[in-house]
Design an enzyme around this catalytic site. Structure first.
Site, PDB file in Angstrom:
ATOM      1  N   ARG A  82      84.265  42.847  16.741  1.00 20.31           N
ATOM      2  CA  ARG A  82      84.306  41.511  16.138  1.00 20.31           C
ATOM      3  C   ARG A  82      83.041  41.283  15.314  1.00 20.31           C
ATOM      4  NH1 ARG A  82      83.295  38.025  19.361  1.00 20.31           N
ATOM      5  NH2 ARG A  82      83.083  39.190  21.294  1.00 20.31           N
ATOM      6  N   TYR A 222      90.233  45.667  12.904  1.00 20.12           N
ATOM      7  CA  TYR A 222      89.886  45.906  14.304  1.00 20.12           C
ATOM      8  C   TYR A 222      90.119  44.723  15.253  1.00 20.12           C
ATOM      9  CZ  TYR A 222      87.816  48.571  18.028  1.00 20.12           C
ATOM     10  OH  TYR A 222      87.649  49.288  19.181  1.00 20.12           O
ATOM     11  N   LYS A 231      91.911  36.336  20.055  1.00 20.58           N
ATOM     12  CA  LYS A 231      90.770  35.435  20.055  1.00 20.58           C
ATOM     13  C   LYS A 231      90.935  34.281  19.053  1.00 20.58           C
ATOM     14  CE  LYS A 231      88.593  37.457  23.344  1.00 20.58           C
ATOM     15  NZ  LYS A 231      88.316  38.701  23.749  1.00 20.58           N
ATOM     16  N   HIS A 251      88.244  31.859  28.087  1.00 18.38           N
ATOM     17  CA  HIS A 251      88.034  33.311  28.023  1.00 18.38           C
ATOM     18  C   HIS A 251      87.907  33.833  29.459  1.00 18.38           C
ATOM     19  CE1 HIS A 251      85.365  36.760  26.230  1.00 18.38           C
ATOM     20  NE2 HIS A 251      86.619  37.117  26.311  1.00 18.38           N
ATOM     21  N   SER A 273      82.335  39.026  26.575  1.00 15.08           N
ATOM     22  CA  SER A 273      82.956  40.283  26.176  1.00 15.08           C
ATOM     23  C   SER A 273      82.209  41.474  26.769  1.00 15.08           C
ATOM     24  CB  SER A 273      82.969  40.389  24.654  1.00 15.08           C
ATOM     25  OG  SER A 273      83.704  39.307  24.131  1.00 15.08           O
ATOM     26  N   CYS A 275      81.867  42.316  29.862  1.00 16.77           N
ATOM     27  CA  CYS A 275      81.090  41.987  31.065  1.00 16.77           C
ATOM     28  C   CYS A 275      81.934  41.973  32.324  1.00 16.77           C
ATOM     29  CB  CYS A 275      80.373  40.664  30.876  1.00 16.77           C
ATOM     30  SG  CYS A 275      79.053  40.772  29.645  1.00 16.77           S
ATOM     31  N   ASP A 298      91.979  38.442  30.172  1.00 14.83           N
ATOM     32  CA  ASP A 298      91.100  38.013  29.074  1.00 14.83           C
ATOM     33  C   ASP A 298      91.189  36.532  28.739  1.00 14.83           C
ATOM     34  OD1 ASP A 298      89.110  39.017  27.163  1.00 14.83           O
ATOM     35  OD2 ASP A 298      90.554  38.518  25.606  1.00 14.83           O
ATOM     36  N   ARG A 391      88.716  51.114  22.737  1.00 14.21           N
ATOM     37  CA  ARG A 391      89.642  50.277  23.508  1.00 14.21           C
ATOM     38  C   ARG A 391      90.949  50.990  23.822  1.00 14.21           C
ATOM     39  NH1 ARG A 391      87.848  44.772  24.799  1.00 14.21           N
ATOM     40  NH2 ARG A 391      85.801  44.737  23.816  1.00 14.21           N
TER      41      ARG A 391
HETATM   42  P1  GTP Z   1      86.254  42.312  26.894  1.00 15.26           P
HETATM   43  O1  GTP Z   1      87.595  42.945  26.977  1.00 15.26           O
HETATM   44  O2  GTP Z   1      85.422  42.768  25.763  1.00 15.26           O
HETATM   45  O3  GTP Z   1      86.315  40.818  26.926  1.00 15.26           O
HETATM   46  O4  GTP Z   1      85.415  42.843  28.189  1.00 15.26           O
HETATM   47  P2  GTP Z   1      85.677  42.591  29.736  1.00 15.26           P
HETATM   48  O5  GTP Z   1      84.997  41.345  30.151  1.00 15.26           O
HETATM   49  O6  GTP Z   1      87.109  42.728  30.050  1.00 15.26           O
HETATM   50  O7  GTP Z   1      84.837  43.787  30.394  1.00 15.26           O
HETATM   51  P3  GTP Z   1      85.334  45.106  31.143  1.00 15.26           P
HETATM   52  O8  GTP Z   1      85.981  44.816  32.454  1.00 15.26           O
HETATM   53  O9  GTP Z   1      86.102  45.921  30.200  1.00 15.26           O
HETATM   54  O10 GTP Z   1      83.939  45.810  31.451  1.00 15.26           O
HETATM   55  C1  GTP Z   1      83.032  46.126  30.451  1.00 15.26           C
HETATM   56  C2  GTP Z   1      82.027  47.113  30.923  1.00 15.26           C
HETATM   57  O11 GTP Z   1      81.365  46.626  32.087  1.00 15.26           O
HETATM   58  C3  GTP Z   1      82.641  48.448  31.291  1.00 15.26           C
HETATM   59  O12 GTP Z   1      81.831  49.467  30.786  1.00 15.26           O
HETATM   60  C4  GTP Z   1      82.621  48.457  32.785  1.00 15.26           C
HETATM   61  O13 GTP Z   1      82.475  49.745  33.292  1.00 15.26           O
HETATM   62  C5  GTP Z   1      81.436  47.573  33.132  1.00 15.26           C
HETATM   63  N1  GTP Z   1      81.671  46.862  34.406  1.00 15.26           N
HETATM   64  C6  GTP Z   1      82.746  46.107  34.725  1.00 15.26           C
HETATM   65  N2  GTP Z   1      82.664  45.622  35.995  1.00 15.26           N
HETATM   66  C7  GTP Z   1      81.491  46.076  36.492  1.00 15.26           C
HETATM   67  C8  GTP Z   1      80.830  45.918  37.750  1.00 15.26           C
HETATM   68  O14 GTP Z   1      81.288  45.272  38.666  1.00 15.26           O
HETATM   69  N3  GTP Z   1      79.611  46.523  37.876  1.00 15.26           N
HETATM   70  C9  GTP Z   1      79.064  47.258  36.859  1.00 15.26           C
HETATM   71  N4  GTP Z   1      77.879  47.818  37.064  1.00 15.26           N
HETATM   72  N5  GTP Z   1      79.661  47.447  35.673  1.00 15.26           N
HETATM   73  C10 GTP Z   1      80.851  46.863  35.479  1.00 15.26           C
HETATM   74  C1  SPV Z   2      86.272  40.718  23.156  1.00 11.57           C
HETATM   75  O1  SPV Z   2      85.405  41.042  22.344  1.00 11.57           O
HETATM   76  O2  SPV Z   2      86.111  39.778  23.954  1.00 11.57           O
HETATM   77  C2  SPV Z   2      87.532  41.464  23.225  1.00 11.57           C
HETATM   78  C3  SPV Z   2      87.779  42.418  22.173  1.00 11.57           C
HETATM   79  O3  SPV Z   2      88.354  41.268  24.104  1.00 11.57           O
HETATM   80  S1  SPV Z   2      88.380  41.642  20.782  1.00 11.57           S
HETATM   81  O4  SPV Z   2      89.834  41.571  20.879  1.00 11.57           O
HETATM   82  O5  SPV Z   2      87.974  42.490  19.653  1.00 11.57           O
HETATM   83  O6  SPV Z   2      87.860  40.307  20.636  1.00 11.57           O
HETATM   84 MN    MN Z   3      88.724  43.009  28.695  1.00 12.37          MN
END
Ligand code: GTP
Ligand code: SPV
Ligand code: MN
Length: 609
Positions: A82, A222, A231, A251, A273, A275, A298, A391
């Site tokens: 983004r 993307y 989003k 979110h 994002s 996290c 999400d 992704r």
């Molecule tokens: P978006 O889809 O971008 O909104 O991200 P998200 O909030 O869905 O995050 P996601 O669950 O994909 O995790 C993002 C990164 O954080 C990945 O590299 C995970 O491995 C890492 N991660 C997720 N949960 C944990 C956790 O509990 N502990 C640690 N250390 N890392 C984590």
């Molecule tokens: C985020 O950035 O929070 C995502 C990926 O889930 S995107 O769809 O590119 O916004």
């Molecule tokens: Mn996600």
């Protein structure tokens, strides 16, 4: 370019929806595509489009049988996330966009965009994708139509949202309002000009007109820049609808947890994002007898139900998950869903067997890969094989642990809300808020280190209210007032309990002080036992944190003293945090709700006492 090829517009739209037919005609006249194609959403159509994308070099069909009917795409290396600095909220008045958004006068912006989109689809097909966010049998289905010149977007939208003929038929039967969402990669083709695998433009515009609830996106192919149901609609535009209609577009992941006694709780979690939302949404509990089910990973649309309870619905249809860090050992549920196939991977690495790989997928690193840039790669190449924001895009119904309630148009009652960020220090593993207002304070002051999900520096701490900083479609002060107002609109007995979490705190050796992933079930267990009035906690100036032995550590190589360390509150860190929160709140000026100012004063007093 001949005059006549500029005139290739549709003569008969296959719809009785007059506004839609007129809009499609208008966009075709402006963008001047070679063809206009109405997307029906069928499997045959998808097979045809993906075959064309393979032919064009945009998609590679995976030949490893572990990834059936799946494809890999590789973006332009400058189009990988983004683009917040190119994202605009063009409300009629600047004050309605507020300090967290880029703003431009809507009349000026429209006239500029009309120039940018003029002829933008030359030499391409213009696809019309009718879609609905949330179930089609909702009381008020939330329709949208995306027009795009990218077949990759069509194939991805088919995974991420309910699209096609059923949606169009229902929408036109009632002549329903839809959010018009216009997208172009901004790469017109002159006659005879050869296309590239990932067309895009250096110049990018991600623009929202909140009053007319429309979206114009230009220059990027993307993720959130291009899949406009996600989003742009389900957060930025929907947050404005929610403000006007008394609900919340957030979110958030939604997870259902059932205790060994058979009591179920639905937990919503707002983390910025990259996290941890998708990972928590697919949690595999590591404690005996607890069952987790996925509702959303999400986005969470929350309305107040008949009994004054908050009810959440996931408006999406697929997962668009961060690939790196998603692996067989820490997230088997995600890996099982992905390997059922029907997925599109973007910017991951390719294995020599025709499969995909990314850092963290398997414990063992393959000896040879083709990295996301198409270069030969070995473990000692000294660079990442997959882009950090690569992704997977996978249908949500491939998740074995998907709750049946995912399909319910009325959604589920939300019993707890987690706000969470990525902080190395300061923020404890978990803190329960003192009250609803204090919980809103926690959400409004949420902070996190920036990630690769957006372009720009990574690892910089910024305030990210309710993990919505890049997604609030209006004035952030009004947004906080809107959250504050929920307390009086809902049944106070049924309001979710609010917790602040931080899976990313570091220990003195620099490692994570909490194992995370499946072990986060232990923290959720504590939160549920707090709701039930069972678990112990220590009252601190910042809220209630677990006592060392109130977190279930069965089977874990950790002691109650380690837990105490993960929830410790350091005086100096909190003095700095307080200053930073004061600076953050100062940006709101008069727009900050009084209740939050009072919460800040209270925190200050407690910290100084
Ligand atoms: P978006 O889809 O971008 O909104 O991200 P998200 O909030 O869905 O995050 P996601 O669950 O994909 O995790 C993002 C990164 O954080 C990945 O590299 C995970 O491995 C890492 N991660 C997720 N949960 C944990 C956790 O509990 N502990 C640690 N250390 N890392 C984590
Ligand atoms: C985020 O950035 O929070 C995502 C990926 O889930 S995107 O769809 O590119 O916004
Ligand atoms: Mn996600």
């Amino acid at each position: 370019m001949s005059e006549s090829s500029d005139q290739k517009v549709i003569d008969a739209a296959p719809t009785t929806h007059a506004k839609l037919a007129a809009w499609v005609q208008e966009v075709a006249e402006l963008t001047k595509p070679d063809h206009v194609y109405w997307v029906d959403g069928t499997q045959e159509e998808n097979d045809r489009l993906t075959a064309e994308l393979v032919e064009a070099g945009t998609l590679k069909k995976l030949t490893d049988p572990s990834f059936p009917n799946s494809f890999a795409a590789f973006s332009d290396p400058k189009d990988v996330a983004r683009v917040e600095e190119r994202t605009f909220i063009c409300s009629a008045e600047e004050k309605d966009a507020g300090f967290t958004n880029n703003w431009e006068d809507p009349v000026k912006m429209k006239s500029m965009l009309n120039g940018v989109f003029d002829g933008a689809m030359r030499g391409r097909t213009m696809y019309v994708i009718p879609f609905v966010m949330g179930p089609l049998d909702a009381e008020q289905p939330q329709y949208g139509v995306e027009i795009t010149d990218s077949a990759y977007v069509v194939a991805s939208m088919r995974i991420m949202a309910r699209i096609g003929n059923d949606v169009l038929r229902k929408m036109e039967a009632t002549d329903e309002f839809f959010v018009p969402a216009l997208h172009s990669v901004g790469a017109p083709l002159e006659q005879g000009q050869e296309d590239v695998a990932w067309p895009c433009n250096e110049e990018k515009w991600i623009v929202h007109f909140p009053e007319e609830r429309s979206i114009w996106s230009y220059g990027s192919g993307y993720g959130g820049n291009a899949l406009l149901g996600k989003k742009c609609y389900a957060l930025r535009i929907a947050s404005v609808m929610a403000r006007d209609e008394g609900w919340l577009a957030e979110h958030m992941l939604i997870l259902k947890l059932t205790s060994p006694e058979g009591k179920s709780y639905n937990i919503a979690g707002a983390f910025p994002s990259a996290c941890g939302k998708t990972n928590l949404a697919l949690l595999e509990p590591t404690i005996e007898g607890w069952k987790a089910e996925t509702l959303g990973d999400d986005i969470n649309w929350m309305r107040i139900g008949k009994d004054g309870e908050l009810r959440g619905v996931n408006p999406e249809y697929g997962l668009f998950g961060v690939a790196p860090g998603t692996g067989w050992s820490n997230n088997p549920n995600a890996m099982n869903a992905i390997t059922k196939g029907n997925s599109i991977f973007t910017n991951v690495a390719l294995t020599d067997e025709g499969g995909v790989w990314w850092e963290g997928m398997t414990d063992e690193t393959p000896a040879h890969l083709t990295d996301w840039l198409g270069e030969s790669w070995t473990p000692d190449s000294g660079r990442k094989a997959a882009h950090p924001n690569s992704r997977f895009c996978t249908p949500i119904d491939q998740v074995d642990m998907l709750s049946q309630e995912y399909y319910s148009p009325d959604g589920v009652e939300i019993h707890a809300i987690l706000f969470g960020g990525r902080r190395k220090t300061t923020i404890p593993l978990v803190t329960q808020s003192r009250s609803w207002a204090h919980g809103i304070f926690m959400g409004s002051t949420l902070s996190s280190e920036t990630t690769a999900a957006a372009s720009g520096a990574v690892g910089v701490v910024r305030r990210d209210p309710m993990a919505m900083l890049p997604f609030i479609g209006y004035n952030a002060g009004d947004y906080l007032k809107h959250w504050d107002s929920i307390e009086s609109k809902a049944n106070p007995e049924r309001l979710p309990k609010i917790f602040l979490v931080n899976w990313f705190r570091r220990n003195s050796e620099g490692g994570f002080s909490w194992p995370g992933f499946g072990d986060n079930s232990r923290v959720l267990k504590w939160a549920i036992e707090r709701i039930e009035g069972k678990a112990e906690a220590v009252e601190t100036p910042i809220g209630f944190v677990p006592t060392g032995d109130s977190i279930d550590l069965t089977g874990l190589d950790m002691t109650p003293a380690d837990v105490e360390e993960t929830v410790a509150i350091d005086k100096d860190e909190w003095a700095a945090e307080l200053t930073s929160i004061e600076e953050w709140y100062a940006k709101f000026g008069d727009a900050l709700p009084d209740s939050l100012r009072a919460e800040l004063d209270g925190l200050k007093e407690r910290l100084e006492a």
